[in-house]
Design a protein around this motif. Structure first.
Motif, mmCIF file in Angstrom:
data_model
loop_
_atom_site.group_PDB
_atom_site.id
_atom_site.type_symbol
_atom_site.label_atom_id
_atom_site.label_comp_id
_atom_site.label_asym_id
_atom_site.label_seq_id
_atom_site.Cartn_x
_atom_site.Cartn_y
_atom_site.Cartn_z
ATOM 1 N N GLY A 286 -11.293 -5.073 -50.570
ATOM 2 C CA GLY A 286 -11.148 -6.353 -49.907
ATOM 3 C C GLY A 286 -12.477 -6.886 -49.394
ATOM 4 O O GLY A 286 -13.442 -6.132 -49.191
ATOM 5 N N GLN A 287 -12.542 -8.177 -49.127
ATOM 6 C CA GLN A 287 -13.791 -8.841 -48.727
ATOM 7 C C GLN A 287 -14.343 -8.300 -47.412
ATOM 8 O O GLN A 287 -15.556 -8.315 -47.191
ATOM 9 N N ARG A 288 -13.479 -7.822 -46.521
ATOM 10 C CA ARG A 288 -13.917 -7.388 -45.190
ATOM 11 C C ARG A 288 -13.974 -5.867 -45.059
ATOM 12 O O ARG A 288 -14.035 -5.345 -43.944
ATOM 13 N N ARG B 191 -12.468 -1.862 -41.946
ATOM 14 C CA ARG B 191 -12.350 -3.315 -42.085
ATOM 15 C C ARG B 191 -12.914 -3.979 -40.828
ATOM 16 O O ARG B 191 -12.740 -3.463 -39.712
ATOM 17 N N HIS C 222 -7.764 -9.034 -45.763
ATOM 18 C CA HIS C 222 -8.819 -8.639 -46.700
ATOM 19 C C HIS C 222 -9.213 -7.182 -46.505
ATOM 20 O O HIS C 222 -10.393 -6.848 -46.502
ATOM 21 N N ASN D 242 -11.523 -8.686 -59.476
ATOM 22 C CA ASN D 242 -11.225 -10.120 -59.505
ATOM 23 C C ASN D 242 -9.801 -10.441 -59.084
ATOM 24 O O ASN D 242 -9.428 -11.613 -59.029
ATOM 25 N N PRO E 83 -5.507 -11.127 -50.299
ATOM 26 C CA PRO E 83 -5.866 -10.867 -48.896
ATOM 27 C C PRO E 83 -5.038 -9.768 -48.257
ATOM 28 O O PRO E 83 -5.533 -9.030 -47.408
#
Length: 607
Positions: A24-26, A38, A45, A85, A89
């Motif tokens: 995830g992004q975080r 996280r 995320h 890709n 979230p």
């Protein structure tokens, strides 16, 4: 590192870390890929994936390092390879709506700071979650993932859970490659986590507890359930059956079987004064010249289970959804007990189980609480009952309800719901009425028949009591899991008996195996009429991999093709060996030869 990728030997399950490339992004992954954290200022995320596919019954352990008093965590299984890709979230609701994903919400009470959580997927396609102190929850993942494809694991750190340490995994006496921090934490693990639960012989399922967090309410309709595990929790069905077989004798009991009267031959054997549960059945088919080294026995029990389902007259319904008939005459003749004994005889000696009961019926038989409001009424064998419940389910207004009371009220009372005439009954109660009718029809109405059947199963060693105590593990024995054999699992069964490398025979054998692999690919892609189950029956006399496995590895062997004519591939079911001609010229040729051999084969020994 050795070529198998395991730093501590071939018995190791392999390294296990969080996947750096897909997260995830975080999320930040550090400490050698064992710690995922996280950013606590964000609630989403937080998805992370484990770096390799896991095995069925491989138990993954994690430690909650960062969480408030009300932590939150989801774990999941999928057949989809992790893709950077395609990271949503959160797991819920995004992945729960995506085919091929099983998302399991961890109860908040297990996600406290400093808590240990272990989770795994078993052969019955149940995801099981165990927390500190041994509390275990489960959720049915039957329609969500396939066991014969690679199985990937992910975690979703959301809400107040901000850091999780991956401790590793275990399957039986095998473990993943150790990590220093993992060993340190394992030594600090509280005694309650490793202690054995008290022995018990029931596994009552409670309904979802009201104090669980809101995310529990967004999961599938088959909610996570709590289950007290027995003292044999660490054992799968194979281990349980092997333990059960310890008292079997090496001596044999000869059974003469007539093909056209196979069921009667089996029943006569049970009533023979020399019959013993512990003796190994030695099967002699009339008009067959074959010594029973296992093949005839496997074929006998496979056919016997089919006969029990269809010829005794004690079952009714669709394949994979069988119910007990209400037959007083059969009950008086003890046919239900006979069926139970025959099934027990097969299971004890390595044969298949019944693999045909309706899943809801099986759970009711095991003393589990089952939600029947969404039971498919089309599965009810009696068309008259189908019509009645269909009319009940179509009730939409108070006028409809009054008509139901007038026309079907007495029948509903007989099904155990006198409240149909109650002053407070409303159309909102229709699902409850329906569930009472289903329970009555498939279970309570035939309770005497079921009791006689389970008494037959208990005839040796209280087998049914063991099944009830470990009902999840025995699901594949009593219901049809609809799990086809995959190309990978089929290939893994065989050892190839090659000639010496560098010889002409070896070169011809390699050509044959090349086309053999292409035929297996054709089967997988359904480009041929052949099926893996047919080939397995041709070679081993059973259409499934037994719960106890095969006594030895099936083999692929070779023969010299004849100069004239065409000698088809053949098999020895006793030695579980397939014989293929050397020097096959094309996959079409081998496919045609195998198809003819399989479809034309009869009997045992060499087809």
């Amino acid at each position: 590192m050795k070529k198998h990728g395991r730093v501590c030997g071939s018995r190791c399950l392999g390294p296990m870390t969080f996947l750096q490339e897909v997260k995830g992004q975080r999320v930040t992954i550090c400490q050698g890929g064992h710690l995922a954290s996280r950013d606590a200022s964000y609630n989403m995320h937080g998805l992370v994936f484990i770096s390799r596919p896991v095995k069925v019954k491989e138990k993954i352990s994690v430690y909650i390092e960062g969480a408030s008093s009300d932590g939150a965590l989801h774990v999941g299984f999928t057949n989809h390879r992790p893709n950077a890709n395609l990271i949503p979230p959160t797991a819920l609701p995004h992945l729960i709506e995506t085919p091929g994903y099983c998302v399991v919400p961890i109860p908040a009470e297990l996600c406290q700071p400093g808590a240990y959580i272990t989770f795994w997927l078993n052969h019955a396609k149940y995801a099981l979650i165990q927390g500190t102190g041994g509390k275990t929850y489960y959720m049915n993942a039957k329609r969500l993932v396939k066991l014969n494809e690679p199985l990937y694991v992910f975690l979703d750190l959301f809400g107040s859970t901000s850091a999780v340490r991956l401790l590793g995994s275990r399957k039986g006496d095998r473990t993943s490659c150790p990590d220093p921090d993992t060993r340190r934490l394992s030594r600090e693990e509280p005694p309650s986590q490793t202690s054995v639960a008290p022995s018990c012989f029931s596994q009552q399922v409670s309904t979802q507890e009201p104090d669980q967090t809101k995310h529990m309410q967004t999961t599938t309709k088959e909610d996570l359930k709590k289950i007290p595990r027995s003292s044999m929790e660490e054992m799968d069905v194979t281990s349980l059956l092997r333990e059960f077989q310890r008292n079997l004798s090496p001596s044999e009991f000869h059974v003469v079987v007539c093909w056209k009267r196979l069921l009667k031959s089996a029943i006569d054997a049970l009533s023979n004064s020399n019959f013993s549960w512990t003796k190994t059945p030695h099967i002699e088919f009339v008009d067959e010249v074959a010594f029973d080294c296992g093949g005839p026995r496997r074929e006998f029990f496979r056919l016997l289970m089919m006969e029990v389902q269809g010829s005794l007259g004690i079952f009714e319904g669709n394949p994979g959804h069988l119910f007990f008939t209400y037959d007083q005459s059969a009950l008086q003749q003890c046919k239900y007990e006979q069926a139970g004994k025959l099934v027990a005889w097969s299971i004890i000696h390595g044969g298949p189980g019944l693999k045909a009961l309706d899943p809801c019926l099986y759970q009711l038989m095991c003393g589990q609480e089952v939600q029947l409001m969404e039971f498919d009424w089309h599965l009810i064998p009696d068309t008259d009952v189908q019509g009645k419940v269909q009319k009940i389910l179509s009730c939409r207004t108070s006028a409809h309800l009054h008509t139901i009371q007038k026309e079907l009220g007495d029948w509903i009372c007989e099904c155990g719901f006198p409240g149909i005439y109650g002053p407070k009954i409303s159309i909102q109660d229709i699902p409850v009425v329906y569930s009472y009718i289903v329970r009555h029809y498939i279970y309570l109405r035939v309770s005497n028949m079921i009791s006689q059947f389970t008494a037959g199963l208990n005839a040796y060693g209280r087998l049914w009591d063991m099944v009830k105590a470990n009902w999840i593990d025995f699901l594949p024995i009593f219901i049809n899991m609809n799990e086809p054999i995959s190309r990978a699992s089929f290939r893994a069964l065989f050892q190839i008996n090659w000639n010496t490398e560098g010889t002409k025979k070896r070169q011809e054998e390699e050509e044959t195996i090349y086309y053999w692999e292409l035929v297996l690919k054709m089967i997988e892609e359904k480009k041929t009429e052949l099926r893996f189950e047919e080939l397995l029956t041709f070679i081993t006399a059973t259409d499934e991999i037994p719960a106890l496995g095969f006594p030895q590895k099936p083999s692929i062997n070779f023969y010299k093709p004849e100069g004239r004519g065409c000698r088809l591939p053949y098999a020895s079911t006793c030695m579980m060996g397939l014989f293929l001609p050397r020097g096959v010229k094309s996959q079409a040729e081998l496919n045609t030869m195998l198809l003819r051999a399989v479809r034309d084969s009869v009997g045992f020994g060499k087809a």
